[in-house]
Design an enzyme around this catalytic site. Sequence first.
Site, short mmCIF file in Angstrom:
data_model
loop_
_atom_site.label_atom_id
_atom_site.label_comp_id
_atom_site.label_asym_id
_atom_site.label_seq_id
_atom_site.Cartn_x
_atom_site.Cartn_y
_atom_site.Cartn_z
N ALA A 1 -8.29 72.78 49.79
CA ALA A 1 -9.47 72.04 50.22
C ALA A 1 -9.46 71.67 51.70
CB ALA A 1 -9.61 70.77 49.38
N GLY B 1 -14.11 79.35 39.62
CA GLY B 1 -14.92 80.34 40.32
C GLY B 1 -15.03 80.15 41.81
N ASP C 1 -13.31 82.93 43.86
CA ASP C 1 -14.06 84.17 43.81
C ASP C 1 -15.29 84.10 44.73
OD1 ASP C 1 -12.24 84.96 41.84
OD2 ASP C 1 -13.51 84.19 40.24
N ASN D 1 -17.17 88.01 38.99
CA ASN D 1 -17.66 86.86 39.74
C ASN D 1 -17.91 87.24 41.20
OD1 ASN D 1 -17.46 85.18 37.53
ND2 ASN D 1 -15.52 84.27 38.16
N GLY E 1 -14.78 86.23 34.93
CA GLY E 1 -13.78 87.20 35.37
C GLY E 1 -13.82 87.30 36.88
#
Length: 394
Positions: free
Chosen positions: A251, A278, A281, A52, A48
């Site tokens: 990136a 993730g 986050d 996170n 979540g």
Amino acid sequence: MPRQDTPGPTRPGPPPTAVCVGESMAVLLPDRPGPLEAVENFRMSVGGAESNVAGTLAALGVPTAWISRVGDDGFGRRLLAEVSARGVDVSGVTVDPHRPTGLYLKEVGGATGHRHDLGPGRSRLHYHRRGSAAAALSPALLADPAAAALLAGARLLHLSGITAALSDDCLALLRALLADRRPHRLVSFDLNWRPTLWRDRDPAVLPQLLDAADLLLLGADEAQDAFGTDEPAALRRRFPSPATVVVKDAARVVTALERDGTAVAEPALAVEVVEATGAGDAFAAGYLAGTLRGLDQRGRLRLGHLGAACALTAHGDQAELPSAPVVAALLDASPADWAATRVTAEGITSPALPSGRAPVTTPAGPRTGTPAGPRTGTPAGSRTRPPADPARAR
């Protein structure tokens, strides 16, 4: 007679500096690539955006609490246990006796030859969150003694656009939190655009929420989808009120734009990507930790990039971070040494480090093992999923 909602367990320690509010879910991860009908076993995890961020903030030494709702079920208990084990205060989490904990299953593409196989490098998330305990978050939270105490003492409140899409009550909670301005508290807001969540809701409510924050975090690709532009200056004009707007261009580079027109851009680190979930986050947590530490804008961006890079080289949602001396050396690196730094699952190589190399550490020591599947030498950014990942559209 069903029992009333109860708060999660308390956690001893210093009062939280940061509070993250929002949904987390149980996650079922397949034991092999291929379509779901071909998977024999799943491994349970949790995930979540807000939890996170809370876990990575705690790993960076920021006392942090996570406020949410979970069901009175095994998934909810697993969520509370894992988030708490990361050092996060979960005393403001309510256990709902009537609604379930949200759940999603991850489908990973491979080269199985099955006609429903997504294909190598692709994945899809299957959500089961409608009517979940977290969807019942509402402004009533502000009257809950445990949550109110955490919010009153926090120097940072972190929110995301996911919460706004869950229900009318969740949207009302975000509006109440953003209206409750306190002179000592910084409010950060991550767009976290999830198109599937908005299919039956009106995303026109988002701009007002975003513009009410002190610090706004936008993925460039997400902003393009939601607002029709990914250009940092245009997004700064679109959201004039926040003191800082951070635009994460995947990136390549992340740009922080101040209200006075000052802009600082910092390139991403090079990384061998294991799994992208993730990373956004982790970037947010690193940037927020740098903000709370009083780092300059470049230092905040670098700490965010480092968090994202470590998340990209780990399986699951949670970043595993290097030791404090390694972090300090990288934050102080020259532009040339920063550009020459590379992050892999085995560690970090950089001319900025005394030995030239350092492991990425976990609470139990250096990370070991070989990641599954091929890795590609792409630079690290803050994107939570690769651009081809169909989960972005779900």
